[in-house]
Design a protein around this motif. Structure first.
Motif, short mmCIF file in Angstrom:
data_model
loop_
_atom_site.label_atom_id
_atom_site.label_comp_id
_atom_site.label_asym_id
_atom_site.label_seq_id
_atom_site.Cartn_x
_atom_site.Cartn_y
_atom_site.Cartn_z
N ASP A 94 -3.53 -13.75 18.04
CA ASP A 94 -4.53 -12.88 17.41
C ASP A 94 -4.23 -12.79 15.91
O ASP A 94 -3.47 -11.94 15.47
CB ASP A 94 -4.50 -11.50 18.06
N ASP A 95 -4.83 -13.69 15.15
CA ASP A 95 -4.63 -13.73 13.70
C ASP A 95 -5.77 -13.07 12.93
O ASP A 95 -5.77 -13.07 11.70
CB ASP A 95 -4.46 -15.18 13.23
N GLU A 96 -6.73 -12.52 13.62
CA GLU A 96 -7.88 -11.92 12.95
C GLU A 96 -7.47 -10.61 12.26
O GLU A 96 -6.78 -9.77 12.86
CB GLU A 96 -8.99 -11.64 13.97
N PHE A 97 -7.90 -10.45 11.02
CA PHE A 97 -7.55 -9.25 10.26
C PHE A 97 -8.40 -8.08 10.72
O PHE A 97 -9.60 -8.19 10.98
CB PHE A 97 -7.77 -9.47 8.77
N SER A 98 -7.77 -6.92 10.84
CA SER A 98 -8.46 -5.70 11.22
C SER A 98 -7.72 -4.52 10.64
O SER A 98 -6.49 -4.52 10.55
CB SER A 98 -8.54 -5.59 12.75
N LEU A 99 -8.49 -3.48 10.27
CA LEU A 99 -7.86 -2.28 9.73
C LEU A 99 -7.00 -1.58 10.77
O LEU A 99 -6.07 -0.84 10.44
CB LEU A 99 -8.94 -1.31 9.22
N ALA A 100 -7.30 -1.81 12.06
CA ALA A 100 -6.51 -1.19 13.12
C ALA A 100 -5.09 -1.73 13.14
O ALA A 100 -4.19 -1.08 13.68
CB ALA A 100 -7.18 -1.43 14.48
N LYS A 101 -4.87 -2.91 12.55
CA LYS A 101 -3.54 -3.50 12.52
C LYS A 101 -2.76 -3.14 11.27
O LYS A 101 -1.65 -3.61 11.08
CB LYS A 101 -3.66 -5.03 12.61
N VAL A 102 -3.35 -2.31 10.42
CA VAL A 102 -2.73 -1.92 9.17
C VAL A 102 -2.14 -0.52 9.32
O VAL A 102 -2.77 0.39 9.88
CB VAL A 102 -3.76 -1.94 8.02
N SER A 103 -0.95 -0.33 8.82
CA SER A 103 -0.29 0.97 8.86
C SER A 103 -0.72 1.79 7.66
O SER A 103 -0.36 1.47 6.51
CB SER A 103 1.24 0.79 8.87
N PHE A 104 -1.49 2.86 7.90
CA PHE A 104 -1.93 3.72 6.80
C PHE A 104 -0.77 4.50 6.22
O PHE A 104 -0.81 4.92 5.07
CB PHE A 104 -3.03 4.66 7.29
N GLY A 105 0.25 4.72 7.03
CA GLY A 105 1.43 5.39 6.51
C GLY A 105 2.13 4.57 5.45
O GLY A 105 2.56 5.10 4.41
N VAL A 106 2.25 3.28 5.69
CA VAL A 106 2.87 2.40 4.70
C VAL A 106 2.03 2.31 3.44
O VAL A 106 2.55 2.34 2.31
CB VAL A 106 3.09 1.00 5.31
N ILE A 107 0.70 2.24 3.61
CA ILE A 107 -0.18 2.15 2.45
C ILE A 107 -0.10 3.42 1.61
O ILE A 107 0.07 3.39 0.38
CB ILE A 107 -1.63 1.88 2.90
N GLY A 108 -0.23 4.58 2.26
CA GLY A 108 -0.19 5.85 1.52
C GLY A 108 1.15 6.06 0.83
O GLY A 108 1.20 6.50 -0.32
N LEU A 109 2.22 5.74 1.53
CA LEU A 109 3.55 5.93 0.93
C LEU A 109 3.78 4.98 -0.23
O LEU A 109 4.34 5.38 -1.27
CB LEU A 109 4.61 5.71 2.01
N SER A 110 3.32 3.73 -0.10
CA SER A 110 3.51 2.76 -1.17
C SER A 110 2.72 3.13 -2.42
O SER A 110 3.24 3.11 -3.54
CB SER A 110 3.11 1.37 -0.69
N VAL A 111 1.44 3.49 -2.21
CA VAL A 111 0.60 3.86 -3.35
C VAL A 111 1.11 5.14 -4.00
O VAL A 111 1.19 5.26 -5.24
CB VAL A 111 -0.87 4.02 -2.92
N GLY A 112 1.47 6.14 -3.21
CA GLY A 112 1.94 7.41 -3.76
C GLY A 112 3.23 7.26 -4.55
O GLY A 112 3.35 7.80 -5.66
N VAL A 113 4.19 6.53 -4.01
CA VAL A 113 5.46 6.33 -4.72
C VAL A 113 5.25 5.52 -5.99
O VAL A 113 5.88 5.79 -7.03
CB VAL A 113 6.47 5.64 -3.79
N SER A 114 4.35 4.55 -5.94
CA SER A 114 4.07 3.75 -7.14
C SER A 114 3.46 4.61 -8.25
O SER A 114 3.85 4.50 -9.42
CB SER A 114 3.12 2.60 -6.79
N LEU A 115 2.49 5.47 -7.88
CA LEU A 115 1.88 6.35 -8.88
C LEU A 115 2.90 7.34 -9.44
O LEU A 115 2.92 7.62 -10.66
CB LEU A 115 0.70 7.09 -8.27
N LEU A 116 3.74 7.88 -8.58
CA LEU A 116 4.76 8.82 -9.07
C LEU A 116 5.75 8.14 -10.01
O LEU A 116 6.11 8.69 -11.06
CB LEU A 116 5.51 9.44 -7.89
N SER A 117 6.18 6.95 -9.64
CA SER A 117 7.16 6.24 -10.47
C SER A 117 6.59 5.90 -11.84
O SER A 117 7.24 6.15 -12.88
CB SER A 117 7.61 4.96 -9.75
N TYR A 118 5.37 5.36 -11.84
CA TYR A 118 4.77 5.01 -13.12
C TYR A 118 4.40 6.26 -13.92
O TYR A 118 4.51 6.29 -15.15
CB TYR A 118 3.53 4.15 -12.90
N GLY A 119 3.97 7.32 -13.21
CA GLY A 119 3.60 8.56 -13.90
C GLY A 119 4.79 9.18 -14.61
O GLY A 119 4.68 9.61 -15.77
#
Length: 286
Positions: A94-119
């Motif tokens: 199953d190589d088909e991309f789907s949002l159900a296979k994406v971890s929103f926790g990883v996305i939110g944590l990565s974006v938040g930490v990046s904004l905090l670090s650069y800020g």
């Protein structure tokens, strides 16, 4: 060794192979003169062959050169049926991309930490863009908190093994409930303690009379899509239950059928070690 003896040796083993004789080969051990590809040196056929050829073991001491038989075993004739031969099934990845296979926790944590670090870097003039530092800190902090919360409550998808013949039958033969079960367990979930939590709670009746303790609840490890011998679609749920026995699953077999029904038949099979397989077989056929 004569050609007649070599032919007899090949016939005795029943390999239908080719016998090659080499006459100038000195071996360290007199019983290691026989080399067979694919045949165990301690097999009964080898012992019978040695008893036929080595009539007098001491006779080998009189010869400075010893013989070596090399049997090159050929593949079996494809025209003859073999009870061991079984067609291999292709596994669909199953190589088909789907949002159900994406971890929103990883996305939110990565974006938040990046904004905090650069800020913080921009606020202290370490990085350019000081005029945007307040906005990045304002949005970065809640995103990081939300990402950590989602990551903490995250339930990872289970492994799904799908055979090609089962994939062809899924759309037409799998019931809507079986399709929903498959889609639910192969995606990220949040807030649930385990996959199929509501189903297992009703089937095993946690903490109720005749039920089991919640700490003994089976845990879904993986699922498998396959086709039964009579050509029916089957969704196999593989559970790990260290505190349960096969009888605990067998006595609840009707409950599995009723909960995941209608239109299915449930079977319970003991797997390896502490694994148990619940086979949900669709009654719909082509």
């Amino acid at each position: 060794m004569s050609l007649k003896a070599a032919s007899a040796a090949a016939a005795l083993l029943g390999t239908g192979g080719t016998v090659l004789c080499s006459a100038r080969l000195d071996l360290p051990e007199r019983f290691n003169f026989l080399s067979l590809d694919g045949v165990s040196p301690n097999s009964r056929s080898i012992q019978r062959l040695r008893s036929r050829i080595l009539v007098n073991e001491d006779s080998f001491h009189a010869f400075p050169h010893r013989l070596r038989l090399v049997f090159s075993i050929k593949a079996a004739d494809s025209t003859q049926p073999s009870s061991l031969a079984s067609p291999e099934k292709d596994i669909i990845t199953d190589d088909e991309f789907s949002l159900a296979k994406v971890s929103f926790g990883v996305i939110g944590l990565s974006v938040g930490v990046s904004l905090l670090s650069y800020g913080f870097g921009a606020y202290f003039n370490i990085l350019p863009g000081s005029e945007w530092s307040a906005i990045m800190l304002t949005y970065g902090f809640p995103l990081a908190i939300i990402g950590m919360a989602l990551k903490y409550a995250e339930l990872k998808p289970v492994e799904c093994l799908t055979y090609s013949d089962a994939q062809k039958l899924r759309d037409q033969c799998a019931t809507p409930i079986l399709k929903q079960v498959r889609d639910d367990v192969i995606r990220y979930r949040y807030g649930d303690e385990q996959h199929l939590e509501e189903a297992l709670k009703r089937i095993f009746q946690y903490g109720q009379g005749g039920g089991i303790a919640r700490r003994s609840a089976p845990i879904l490890q993986k699922i498998r899509e396959e086709v039964t011998e009579d050509g029916k679609y089957c969704l196999v749920l593989v559970f790990e239950a260290k505190a349960l026995k096969l009888s605990d699953f067998e006595q609840r077999q009707p409950k599995f059928a009723s909960f995941f029904g209608p239109g299915i038949t449930a079977e319970v099979v003991k797997g390896e070690k502490d694994l148990y397989e619940v086979r949900l077989i669709s009654n719909t056929t082509l």
